[in-house]
Design a protein around this motif. Sequence first.
Motif, PDB file in Angstrom:
ATOM      1  N   LYS A 179       0.728  -1.175  -0.060  1.00 17.74           N
ATOM      2  CA  LYS A 179      -0.034  -0.040   0.073  1.00 17.74           C
ATOM      3  C   LYS A 179       1.027   1.396   0.129  1.00 17.74           C
ATOM      4  O   LYS A 179       0.657   2.335  -0.539  1.00 17.74           O
ATOM      5  CB  LYS A 179      -0.782   0.007   1.237  1.00 17.74           C
ATOM      6  CG  LYS A 179      -2.249  -1.042   1.269  1.00 17.74           C
ATOM      7  CD  LYS A 179      -2.965  -0.919   2.327  1.00 17.74           C
ATOM      8  CE  LYS A 179      -4.266  -1.987   2.205  1.00 17.74           C
ATOM      9  NZ  LYS A 179      -4.881  -1.962   3.530  1.00 17.74           N
ATOM     10  N   ASN A 180       1.936   1.242   0.719  1.00 12.76           N
ATOM     11  CA  ASN A 180       2.997   2.237   0.848  1.00 12.76           C
ATOM     12  C   ASN A 180       3.404   2.547  -0.587  1.00 12.76           C
ATOM     13  O   ASN A 180       3.890   3.859  -0.921  1.00 12.76           O
ATOM     14  CB  ASN A 180       4.093   2.194   1.628  1.00 12.76           C
ATOM     15  CG  ASN A 180       3.590   2.408   3.301  1.00 12.76           C
ATOM     16  OD1 ASN A 180       2.489   2.788   3.428  1.00 12.76           O
ATOM     17  ND2 ASN A 180       4.550   1.784   4.026  1.00 12.76           N
ATOM     18  N   ARG A 181       3.500   1.723  -1.395  1.00  9.73           N
ATOM     19  CA  ARG A 181       3.873   1.857  -2.703  1.00  9.73           C
ATOM     20  C   ARG A 181       2.967   2.117  -3.718  1.00  9.73           C
ATOM     21  O   ARG A 181       3.262   2.237  -5.014  1.00  9.73           O
ATOM     22  CB  ARG A 181       4.588   0.542  -3.277  1.00  9.73           C
ATOM     23  CG  ARG A 181       5.958   0.390  -2.450  1.00  9.73           C
ATOM     24  CD  ARG A 181       6.787  -1.033  -2.636  1.00  9.73           C
ATOM     25  NE  ARG A 181       7.122  -0.993  -4.062  1.00  9.73           N
ATOM     26  CZ  ARG A 181       7.938  -2.042  -4.692  1.00  9.73           C
ATOM     27  NH1 ARG A 181       8.243  -2.890  -3.957  1.00  9.73           N
ATOM     28  NH2 ARG A 181       8.167  -2.128  -5.916  1.00  9.73           N
ATOM     29  N   GLY A 182       1.590   2.155  -3.259  1.00 12.66           N
ATOM     30  CA  GLY A 182       0.525   2.548  -4.026  1.00 12.66           C
ATOM     31  C   GLY A 182       0.177   1.401  -4.992  1.00 12.66           C
ATOM     32  O   GLY A 182      -0.488   1.291  -6.107  1.00 12.66           O
ATOM     33  N   GLU A 183       0.321   0.242  -4.413  1.00 16.57           N
ATOM     34  CA  GLU A 183       0.016  -1.096  -5.018  1.00 16.57           C
ATOM     35  C   GLU A 183      -0.918  -1.865  -4.320  1.00 16.57           C
ATOM     36  O   GLU A 183      -1.025  -1.757  -3.038  1.00 16.57           O
ATOM     37  CB  GLU A 183       1.419  -2.075  -5.454  1.00 16.57           C
ATOM     38  CG  GLU A 183       2.219  -0.971  -6.142  1.00 16.57           C
ATOM     39  CD  GLU A 183       3.600  -2.029  -6.564  1.00 16.57           C
ATOM     40  OE1 GLU A 183       3.698  -3.253  -5.973  1.00 16.57           O
ATOM     41  OE2 GLU A 183       4.612  -1.225  -6.995  1.00 16.57           O
ATOM     42  N   THR A 184      -1.320  -3.023  -5.045  1.00 15.49           N
ATOM     43  CA  THR A 184      -2.306  -3.901  -4.239  1.00 15.49           C
ATOM     44  C   THR A 184      -1.569  -5.200  -4.073  1.00 15.49           C
ATOM     45  O   THR A 184      -0.849  -5.923  -4.933  1.00 15.49           O
ATOM     46  CB  THR A 184      -3.757  -4.474  -4.972  1.00 15.49           C
ATOM     47  OG1 THR A 184      -4.279  -2.891  -5.087  1.00 15.49           O
ATOM     48  CG2 THR A 184      -4.639  -5.137  -4.243  1.00 15.49           C
ATOM     49  N   MET A 185      -1.466  -5.812  -2.835  1.00 18.90           N
ATOM     50  CA  MET A 185      -0.964  -6.908  -2.506  1.00 18.90           C
ATOM     51  C   MET A 185      -1.481  -8.109  -3.209  1.00 18.90           C
ATOM     52  O   MET A 185      -2.626  -8.394  -3.026  1.00 18.90           O
ATOM     53  CB  MET A 185      -0.738  -7.112  -0.971  1.00 18.90           C
ATOM     54  CG  MET A 185      -0.112  -8.422  -0.595  1.00 18.90           C
ATOM     55  SD  MET A 185       0.071  -8.866   1.299  1.00 18.90           S
ATOM     56  CE  MET A 185      -0.616 -10.327   1.423  1.00 18.90           C
ATOM     57  N   PRO A 186      -0.728  -8.904  -3.824  1.00 21.36           N
ATOM     58  CA  PRO A 186      -1.374 -10.230  -4.558  1.00 21.36           C
ATOM     59  C   PRO A 186      -1.916 -10.983  -3.307  1.00 21.36           C
ATOM     60  O   PRO A 186      -1.427 -11.149  -2.252  1.00 21.36           O
ATOM     61  CB  PRO A 186      -0.244 -10.871  -5.233  1.00 21.36           C
ATOM     62  CG  PRO A 186       0.772  -9.942  -5.535  1.00 21.36           C
ATOM     63  CD  PRO A 186       0.695  -8.857  -4.102  1.00 21.36           C
ATOM     64  N   PRO A 187      -3.007 -11.756  -3.690  1.00 25.02           N
ATOM     65  CA  PRO A 187      -3.381 -12.999  -3.009  1.00 25.02           C
ATOM     66  C   PRO A 187      -2.303 -13.875  -2.406  1.00 25.02           C
ATOM     67  O   PRO A 187      -1.204 -14.308  -3.408  1.00 25.02           O
ATOM     68  CB  PRO A 187      -4.485 -13.922  -3.779  1.00 25.02           C
ATOM     69  CG  PRO A 187      -4.750 -12.797  -4.838  1.00 25.02           C
ATOM     70  CD  PRO A 187      -3.491 -12.153  -5.151  1.00 25.02           C
ATOM     71  N   VAL A 188      -2.168 -14.292  -1.095  1.00 22.07           N
ATOM     72  CA  VAL A 188      -1.231 -15.267  -0.606  1.00 22.07           C
ATOM     73  C   VAL A 188      -1.529 -16.545  -1.212  1.00 22.07           C
ATOM     74  O   VAL A 188      -2.651 -17.317  -1.256  1.00 22.07           O
ATOM     75  CB  VAL A 188      -1.231 -15.319   0.849  1.00 22.07           C
ATOM     76  CG1 VAL A 188      -0.179 -16.580   1.225  1.00 22.07           C
ATOM     77  CG2 VAL A 188      -0.916 -14.183   1.444  1.00 22.07           C
TER      78      VAL A 188
END
Length: 242
Positions: A207-216
């Motif tokens: 989130k700090n990079r403006g991205e969405t974490m992929p699903p684990v």
Amino acid sequence: MKLIHLYPQAMSLYGEYANLVLLTRLLEELGEPVERRTVEPGEAPDLAGADLVYMGAGTERTQKAALAWLAPHREALGQAAEHGLVLFTGNAMELLGASITDRNGTLFQGLGFGDFATVETDKRVPHDVIARTGLFEAPVVGFMNKCSVTSGVDNPLFTALDLGAGNERDKGPEGFYHGNVIGTHITGPVLVKNPAFLTWVADKLYKNRGETMPPVPAGLDWMDMAQRAYQVTLEELSALLR
């Protein structure tokens, strides 16, 4: 992802290096290349572009040494916290505040990320912990071994402890959380013992990079084992409350 580990030889009293080992493994499972660097005493840390700056626990003596090593680079750490996460666990958390007063009455100026003050005492409190936070649903389990009282935290990481010593009182609020700066006395290592906390940290890095974490990915053996170990620990510690 760029992960910076501050003073791992001096400040890894409870094996906190494993927090970054497991976080690295999770990020790599998500397909993220990871660069993990260590900073040694006397070294000017290159914190530019860091996604995470981490420090673990030390003895009272090495804690003061770590403060002296890091204090000249407080501005760089503050700049790193504008876009990346700063996570200090164990008594490294105390460095984030305004001051630490040792048992001899000597006052050490902290890094000043919070207005809170820590005063060391003659009473050491080793205790298992169950902590609750509004950041994610699962309680956090772990261990703390401190001989201090931290007062004046306006933004605790954990709203209350079911078990263990909070910042100022037994079962009270614990830790510190403001913006991208997080501190907690809980060790264990805390990310290894708590898959939900580990996943939350990874998600915040994205989130700090403006991205969405992929699903684990499903079916990760090590994550399944970590979750089972967490459940056993939570059940055993919860039994102490009955």
